[in-house]
Design an enzyme around this catalytic site. Structure first.
Site, PDB file in Angstrom:
ATOM      1  CG  LEU A 176      -1.970  -1.116   1.303  1.00 30.02           C
ATOM      2  CD1 LEU A 176      -2.707  -1.050   2.629  1.00 30.02           C
ATOM      3  CD2 LEU A 176      -2.955  -1.016   0.153  1.00 30.02           C
ATOM      4  N   GLY A 211       8.788   2.152   7.524  1.00 30.05           N
ATOM      5  CA  GLY A 211       8.670   0.796   7.008  1.00 30.05           C
ATOM      6  C   GLY A 211       7.723   0.721   5.829  1.00 30.05           C
ATOM      7  CB  THR A 212       6.969  -1.832   3.493  1.00 29.89           C
ATOM      8  OG1 THR A 212       8.269  -1.412   3.093  1.00 29.89           O
ATOM      9  CG2 THR A 212       6.108  -2.043   2.258  1.00 29.89           C
ATOM     10  CB  VAL A 213       1.669   0.031   4.922  1.00 31.48           C
ATOM     11  CG1 VAL A 213       0.270  -0.422   5.338  1.00 31.48           C
ATOM     12  CG2 VAL A 213       2.263   0.920   6.002  1.00 31.48           C
ATOM     13  CG  ASP A 232       6.095  11.214  11.203  1.00 29.56           C
ATOM     14  OD1 ASP A 232       6.385  12.345  10.756  1.00 29.56           O
ATOM     15  OD2 ASP A 232       6.263  10.169  10.561  1.00 29.56           O
TER      16      ASP A 232
END
EC number: 2.7.11.1
Length: 856
Positions: free
Chosen positions: A533, A539-541, A652
């Site tokens: 996504l 990181g990566t989703v 964030d």
């Protein structure tokens, strides 16, 4: 034989010894096979194909056998046997308006195996309420009884007794009636009932949450009706994610995805719906061969013979005796080589079996007597040798003359009118002949070549299988040990303890789940690139689909600080209890991987950043959308700062971390950088982390993180909504590449209108724009203590929403925009009444921002 990879080699002396114990027989088997005579032909070694129904095959439109067929291949000659092609050329069978994927077709057995959905399936949500029934059975209700029916009338198919009816769920009774003819007054009946003591289940289906109703007596049934009712009302098994279902299943299939030695939760126990197979018998027509006109089956069975269907109605085509294959196509029936398989022929000596078209013949070795058939006279090892007249003078018994006697032992010679038989004494073996094998006490036994080959193949397959199983077991044990170690190292035991505490305090409705690595690997299709996504600094989703079809977002972080395990566990426990409509819900985590994985609810409409900066969006954000999104985000941050169990600083906040659902409702996401603040502290000191352009300059200088750091970042988001510009942009002049600093300078100079997006200014009006701009400037104050709290920011935005709604209701519209010089003069005058940043503060902010402006 598959090569033995280093990954599956056991470690340590004991394991190496075990591996050697497996490898030695394997090596011996290979040596044995390599020394076999090369005269053996490859076709004689071929084993007949074995295709048990438990192995998935899936027929395609290219290999579907007659009588089934597709339109592209001229379709089938018989009604009901036409198939269609799926997206991947898989063969689909239409029955009663529903399409079923074909797994396997048996022409000789006259059955078809299809993947079938449940007859009825009801799952339960988080409140224990049932979701709509997803079964394929026709549903009807009378009083408190719900009945499901399914009819195969008008099709060539019947329900096969090779199935079983499975009842899955807590305290459920399944009762089914099968009808040979719809409306039959004497149906075949079967039933079973389940009970439930826990929400765990073993791999057996013997009554505890699962039972099987036999169908051994069901033969040729065309229809059935089924009732599926609760036996108690205690609510067991109606928890979130559990299901109750009734479905047909091939009796060779297992109900569960695991063995009977394991125990798993009910919600993860069943095979996925698309993996359940059922068997349907088929036949041609509804009359027997005798009742059918001869020219009809002669046309259909011209390559075979007609036989009555074993299900009672209709007929089938069969290959003639001694032939096998497909009798519905030309040259489909092929001669069976009975001599290849010991069980297919009746010969005493397999090497003396002679295959013929449609049959075979047997013979005996030279000088043996008999017909060569095991069920006949066989082959007598007592040899009978005819003696020529020249060797046997008239009236002379050959056995009485040693020079004429062909036998090793004279007294075991028998002469019957010129036919001499030799035998061996008791305890000895051989043919008893001088010029043959003679007689001995320990003669070497000669095995036929095919027997030697068969034994060798069995030995090789057995040892190969044993070695593979041992390697697999070692790998599985090592993987389990590694996952257990990672689970412990990542704080799994501590997190389980925290979740248990939450549950004992009556807050289990907010607690999360600890997922296994295998669950999330399957949910993401082994972390496929197509499931990504988005990628970010943390990181990566991935998009994941859980077994209950729940769509989730799975975050795979890049790094993990092992020294902060306890803090990580505390924050997971805290985040799992956050229950706010504008905060993405944390559903759980996985601690069995090198870096822990977090599982969130899936939000489908992208990020606020995408909607702000995509000029070609099909539905651009209106000012009403902007106000609502800003108010919802502010309200969620206020909740995190003050209303949650322990104050949380997001650290964030940015437009790409604000997700929008299908109704454009805001959801704050990505808590990878978040920190909790103890109640007795006003700030925490931590390493600088955040996104340039949104980062609080005061935090950047002091490393002291406070709630006001989120306020600053939110002020940048407000500036984005007003200007539709990115926080850091090389397109702006170097001294104004930072949007926050640029907005403050323009506001204090009274020249803000030149940067506001024109359609926003036209829709919102000058008053609304300046009110939001003023709030943004207050949030962007260089001194954190002078920034408003998020509770105040949320209150101001809610008031602006109400004001805008009232203005729209009474039809007030903004006046036309005047010349730029007049606008600037007017708002320069107005800005004197709005508290602005002092020049010293602006200079300080500029100096702080200048350190970050190099990122432009």
């Amino acid at each position: 034989m598959p090569s033995r990879s280093p990954a599956c080699r056991p470690r340590g002396r004991n394991r190496r010894s075990a591996a050697d114990a497996v490898a030695r027989p394997l090596a011996l088997a290979l040596i044995l096979v390599s020394t076999l005579p090369r005269a053996a032909h490859s076709q004689d070694l071929a084993l007949p194909p074995v295709q048990p129904r438990g192995v998935r095959r899936t027929m395609t439109c290219d290999n579907i056998p007659e009588p089934f067929g597709t339109r592209s291949r001229g379709a089938s000659r018989l009604p009901g046997f036409e198939v269609t092609c799926g997206p991947n050329r898989e063969a689909m069978l239409s029955i009663g308006g529903d399409a079923y994927m074909i797994d396997f077709v048996s022409v000789s057995g006259s059955y078809v195996v299809v993947f079938a959905e449940p007859i009825t399936q009801v799952c339960y949500d988080g409140k224990g309420k049932p979701t709509p029934d997803t079964g394929t059975g026709a549903k009807s209700s009378e009083g408190t009884t719900t009945t499901f029916t399914w009819s195969l009338e008008g099709t060539p198919f019947t329900f096969s007794k090779s199935n079983k009816l499975v009842n899955f769920g807590c305290n459920r009774t399944l009762m089914a009636n099968f009808f040979i003819v719809p409306g039959d007054s004497s149906p075949l009946y079967t039933s079973c009932t389940t009970t439930c003591n826990t929400l765990q289940i073993s791999g057996s289906c013997l009554g505890e949450a699962c039972c099987e109703a036999p169908m051994d007596q069901v033969n040729g049934a065309k229809a059935f009706s089924l009732s599926f009712e609760r036996t108690t009302a205690n609510g067991t098994g109606e928890e979130d994610g559990t299901c109750s279902a009734a479905f047909f299943l091939d009796k060779d299939e297992t109900v569960f995805t695991f063995s009977g030695d394991e125990v798993r939760p009910l919600k993860t126990a069943l095979l996925p719906p698309g993996e359940r197979r059922m068997v349907l018998d088929w036949a041609i027509g509804s009359t027997s061969c005798e009742q059918t006109q001869s020219y009809t089956f002669e046309k259909l069975c011209k390559y075979g013979t007609c036989v009555d269907a074993p299900t009672g109605a209709g007929y089938l085509c069969k290959c003639p005796s001694g032939y096998d294959g497909n009798p519905y196509v030309s040259d489909g029936c092929q001669d069976i080589n009975e001599c290849r398989n010991y069980n297919s022929n009746n010969c005493t000596y397999q090497n003396l079996c002679n295959n013929t078209l449609g049959g075979y013949t047997c013979s005996c070795p030279e000088n043996n007597i008999g017909d060569g058939y095991r069920t006949g006279t066989g082959c007598n090892t007592t040899l009978a040798t005819p003696v020529s007249p020249s060797q046997q003078p008239q009236g002379i018994n050959v056995c009485d003359h040693p020079e004429k006697n062909p036998c090793t032992y004279i007294k075991y010679c028998i002469d019957l009118e010129g036919v001499v038989s030799c035998a061996c004494p008791e305890g000895m073996s051989g043919d008893g002949r001088k010029n043959g094998r003679g007689c001995c006490f320990s003669c070497q036994k000669h095995f036929p070549l095919d027997t030697v080959l068969g034994v060798s193949l069995v030995l090789m397959v057995t040892t190969t299988t044993a070695a593979s199983c041992y390697c697999w077991a070692v790998k599985k044990r090592e993987l389990g040990r590694k996952r257990a170690e990672l689970f412990r190292k990542n704080g799994g035991l501590l997190l389980q303890q925290r979740f248990s505490t939450i549950t004992s305090q009556g807050e289990d409705q907010y607690s999360s789940k600890i997922f296994s690595a295998e669950e999330l690997k399957a949910a993401t299709d082994n972390y496929s690139e197509s499931r990504i996504l988005g990628r970010g600094g943390q990181g990566t989703v991935y998009k994941g689909i859980l077994p209950d079809q729940t769509v989730v977002a799975i975050k795979k972080s890049k790094v993990f600080d092992e020294s902060q395990v306890e803090q990580f566990v505390n924050e997971i426990a805290i985040l799992s209890q956050i229950d706010h409509p504008n905060v993405v819900k944390l559903l759980g985590c996985c601690l069995e991987t090198q870096v822990p994985l977090l599982v969130y609810e899936f939000i489908s409409n992208g990020t606020l950043f995408q909607h702000i900066h995509n000029r070609n969006a099909t539905r651009p954000l209106t000012w009403e959308d902007c106000l609502r999104i800003a108010a919802e985000t502010a309200d969620a941050l206020a909740y995190l700062h003050s209303a949650s169990s322990i104050p949380i600083i997001h650290r964030d906040i940015k437009s790409s971390n604000i997700l929008l659902d299908g109704n454009f409702v805001a959801k704050i996401a990505d808590f990878g950088a978040s920190r909790s603040v103890p109640f007795d502290q006003t700030h925490i000191t931590t390493l600088i982390q955040g996104t340039i352009g949104y980062l609080d300059p005061e935090y950047f200088q002091s490393s002291q993180l406070t709630e006001k750091s989120d306020v600053y970042s939110f002020g940048v988001v407000l500036a984005e909504l007003l200007t539709r510009q990115k926080p850091i942009s090389a397109a702006r002049p170097e001294d104004s590449c930072n949007l926050a600093m640029h907005l403050v300078v323009l506001f204090n100079k009274g020249r803000l209108l030149q940067e506001i997006e024109p359609h926003i200014l036209a829709e919102a009006g000058e008053d609304q724009c300046y009110a939001v701009a003023e709030l943004s400037v207050r949030c962007l104050n260089v001194k954190g203590e002078e920034r408003p709290a998020m509770v105040v920011v949320a209150s101001v935005l809610q008031e602006l929403r109400r004001s805008f709604t009232i203005d729209q209701a009474v039809g007030i519209k903004d006046e036309s925009i005047q010349e730029n010089s007049e606008q600037e003069e007017k708002h320069l005058h107005e800005s004197r009444s709005i508290p602005s940043l002092q020049s010293s503060e602006v200079s300080t902010q500029c100096s702080m921002e200048a350190k970050m402006s190099s990122f432009c």
